[in-house]
Motif scaffolding. Structure first.
Motif, mmCIF file in Angstrom:
data_model
loop_
_atom_site.group_PDB
_atom_site.id
_atom_site.type_symbol
_atom_site.label_atom_id
_atom_site.label_comp_id
_atom_site.label_asym_id
_atom_site.label_seq_id
_atom_site.Cartn_x
_atom_site.Cartn_y
_atom_site.Cartn_z
ATOM 1 N N PRO A 103 0.809 -1.100 -0.181
ATOM 2 C CA PRO A 103 -0.060 0.011 0.084
ATOM 3 C C PRO A 103 0.856 1.175 -0.065
ATOM 4 O O PRO A 103 1.971 1.275 0.709
ATOM 5 C CB PRO A 103 -0.900 -0.132 1.417
ATOM 6 N N PHE A 104 0.572 2.276 -0.811
ATOM 7 C CA PHE A 104 0.942 3.708 -0.888
ATOM 8 C C PHE A 104 2.481 3.557 -1.601
ATOM 9 O O PHE A 104 3.001 4.559 -1.978
ATOM 10 C CB PHE A 104 1.356 4.194 0.581
ATOM 11 N N PHE A 105 2.696 2.535 -2.002
ATOM 12 C CA PHE A 105 3.889 2.378 -2.978
ATOM 13 C C PHE A 105 3.548 2.872 -4.589
ATOM 14 O O PHE A 105 2.640 2.131 -5.138
ATOM 15 C CB PHE A 105 4.633 1.115 -3.210
ATOM 16 N N THR A 106 3.916 3.837 -4.930
ATOM 17 C CA THR A 106 3.591 4.406 -6.407
ATOM 18 C C THR A 106 4.812 4.968 -7.080
ATOM 19 O O THR A 106 5.695 5.590 -6.106
ATOM 20 C CB THR A 106 2.482 5.356 -6.309
ATOM 21 N N THR A 107 4.934 4.851 -8.187
ATOM 22 C CA THR A 107 5.959 5.817 -8.858
ATOM 23 C C THR A 107 5.360 6.956 -9.860
ATOM 24 O O THR A 107 6.096 7.436 -10.803
ATOM 25 C CB THR A 107 6.786 4.805 -10.005
ATOM 26 N N LYS A 108 4.199 7.238 -9.730
ATOM 27 C CA LYS A 108 3.332 8.206 -10.258
ATOM 28 C C LYS A 108 3.043 9.492 -9.467
ATOM 29 O O LYS A 108 3.356 9.333 -8.211
ATOM 30 C CB LYS A 108 1.857 7.693 -10.647
ATOM 31 N N GLU A 109 3.485 10.374 -10.075
ATOM 32 C CA GLU A 109 3.683 11.789 -9.462
ATOM 33 C C GLU A 109 2.304 12.003 -8.600
ATOM 34 O O GLU A 109 2.350 12.667 -7.615
ATOM 35 C CB GLU A 109 3.717 12.991 -10.399
ATOM 36 N N ASN A 110 1.034 11.697 -8.985
ATOM 37 C CA ASN A 110 -0.276 12.118 -8.341
ATOM 38 C C ASN A 110 -0.673 10.581 -8.199
ATOM 39 O O ASN A 110 -1.942 10.587 -7.617
ATOM 40 C CB ASN A 110 -1.180 12.856 -9.309
ATOM 41 N N GLY A 111 -0.049 9.641 -8.124
ATOM 42 C CA GLY A 111 -0.582 8.166 -7.496
ATOM 43 C C GLY A 111 -0.867 8.190 -6.175
ATOM 44 O O GLY A 111 -0.539 8.950 -5.286
ATOM 45 N N THR A 112 -2.013 7.269 -5.818
ATOM 46 C CA THR A 112 -1.910 6.941 -4.288
ATOM 47 C C THR A 112 -1.347 5.665 -3.778
ATOM 48 O O THR A 112 -1.186 5.236 -2.653
ATOM 49 C CB THR A 112 -3.643 6.708 -4.158
ATOM 50 N N GLY A 113 -0.949 4.971 -4.637
ATOM 51 C CA GLY A 113 -0.434 3.601 -4.505
ATOM 52 C C GLY A 113 -1.135 2.615 -3.838
ATOM 53 O O GLY A 113 -0.881 1.712 -3.124
ATOM 54 N N LEU A 114 -2.547 2.612 -4.117
ATOM 55 C CA LEU A 114 -3.640 1.791 -3.688
ATOM 56 C C LEU A 114 -4.224 0.968 -4.553
ATOM 57 O O LEU A 114 -5.114 0.050 -4.230
ATOM 58 C CB LEU A 114 -4.913 2.441 -2.936
ATOM 59 N N GLY A 115 -4.193 1.295 -5.808
ATOM 60 C CA GLY A 115 -4.731 0.529 -7.019
ATOM 61 C C GLY A 115 -4.515 -0.836 -7.152
ATOM 62 O O GLY A 115 -5.362 -1.896 -7.066
ATOM 63 N N ILE A 116 -2.921 -1.108 -7.141
ATOM 64 C CA ILE A 116 -2.558 -2.587 -7.176
ATOM 65 C C ILE A 116 -2.860 -3.376 -5.933
ATOM 66 O O ILE A 116 -3.347 -4.524 -5.924
ATOM 67 C CB ILE A 116 -0.919 -2.655 -7.615
#
Length: 392
Positions: free
Chosen positions: A344-357
């Motif tokens: 959770p919360f891991f993301t490489t997107k600038e505006n990502g939440t890191g919750l999708g995957i």
């Protein structure tokens, strides 16, 4: 002269007969006659050990080895000393008889010379080490066996340690998800209600003529509220208290119904979308959650691609699974990021939440499905493998 030599050799034997080690004396340079003290006679398995028994190298049926090599008569140390005058120290020799008996001894040989310095024979002394060699071999075998046991135990301990670490990581992950679920359940409804009110007033103000000059600002605020609402919705999706409703559905039909929504996203980004349905069986699934899973994977794939990229969604069935495949044409995922995708919360997107995957992994777990990833410079493919329903 001959009598003097014989007397010299006899006196030499008398002097060496009480030695604890073996002594053998060649009485001529050809080693045709070799006499042994009692220890040597016993080593060579000579029954008559009295009166210094004689043997001959030519009559000996024993084979002599040094470091595994069979020695010729000329290479035997006592021969080399008698014929060439060589002095040999610490030669480990193995003697093997026709009946399979093997003995090992450490030998030293020297030439015998008369008073004029002429070589008249050779003397050999030795210590039998057969027992020591056997014991050493047994210890080596035991040590090797012990090392194998230690290696095997170390391997099992390493596997147990890695398994324990894996379990601890999964437990930590589940605990984080539970915390997120509790947080979402506690805050989601409380926050969304006032946000809905604020959004409504902003829309109302946006339509007033006297505030028309601020329309862009109102639009930006409404978009930010919508983005915040989307984050809260994803929080709520991770709630463990949400019951799943399983019904028999066909994945092809679900994706067909979802296709226009994904296609609209792809069109707005200047990208393409292809759906290739396969011949698959129906599944017991929670339709809303599976739609959310496919939608998350599709949107991630679209965001990973440049314009004119093509996102392909396929379904097929093998011997064990019914599979949904989502393939993009992006640049792939870095190896160090692949293992973190479910966090959770891991993301490489600038505006990502890191919750999708993480939501996808959570939905897959509820359906006993597996998520596999293949990634490279040509793009990334997510495989969601649902177990085939049992027949009957």
């Amino acid at each position: 002269m001959y009598e003097m030599r014989r007397s010299y050799q006899h006196n030499l034997l008398l002097g060496l007969s009480d030695m604890p080690g073996g002594v053998s004396i060649a009485t001529d340079v050809t080693c045709q006659k070799i006499v042994h003290n009692p220890v040597a006679a016993q080593f060579f398995r000579i029954k008559d050990c009295e009166n210094f028994p004689y043997t001959s190298l030519c009559s000996m049926s024993v084979k002599i080895f040094q470091k595994g090599k069979l020695l010729s008569p000329q290479e035997i140390p006592i021969q080399r000393s008698a014929r060439c005058g060589d002095r040999i120290t610490g030669a480990e020799l193995e003697f093997v008889w026709p009946d399979g008996i093997s003995k090992t001894a450490i030998w030293s040989t020297s030439p015998l010379r008369d008073e004029t310095g002429v070589i008249v024979g050779a003397v050999a002394t030795f210590e039998e080490v057969t027992g020591l060699i056997t014991k050493t071999q047994e210890l080596d075998a035991q040590q090797s066996q012990l090392q194998e046991m230690v290696d095997e135990r170390t391997k099992k301990l390493r596997q147990e340690f890695e398994k324990r670490q894996s379990i601890e990581r999964e437990i930590a992950k589940l605990e984080r998800l539970n915390v997120i679920g509790q947080l979402a359940a506690g805050l989601g409804h409380e926050v969304r209600n006032p946000m809905t009110t604020v959004r409504g007033f902003l829309q109302l103000l946006q339509n007033k003529n006297e505030l028309h000059s601020y329309k862009n600002q109102f639009t930006l605020m409404i978009e930010e509220l919508d983005r915040a609402n989307s984050i809260i919705r994803e929080f709520l999706s991770l709630s463990k208290n949400k019951p799943a409703v399983f019904k028999r559905k066909n994945l092809n039909q679900l994706i067909t119904n979802l296709f226009p929504l994904i296609q609209a996203d792809a069109y707005s980004q200047g990208k393409k979308l292809v759906f290739e349905p396969g011949d698959i069986a129906d599944l017991e699934i929670d339709a809303n959650e599976v739609i959310q899973l496919v939608l998350n994977l599709a949107r991630n794939g679209l965001e990973a691609m440049p314009q004119e990229g093509c996102l392909t969604i396929k379904t097929f069935m093998d011997e064990e699974y019914i599979v949904v495949c989502v393939k993009d044409e992006g640049t792939g995922i870095k190896p160090e990021h692949v293992l973190k995708l479910g966090t959770p919360f891991f993301t490489t997107k600038e505006n990502g939440t890191g919750l999708g995957i993480p939501i996808c992994y959570d939905i897959a777990e509820k359906h006993r499905a597996l998520i596999d990833i293949e990634t490279g410079v040509d793009g990334t493919t997510f495989f969601v493998r649902f177990p085939k329903p049992k027949v009957g």
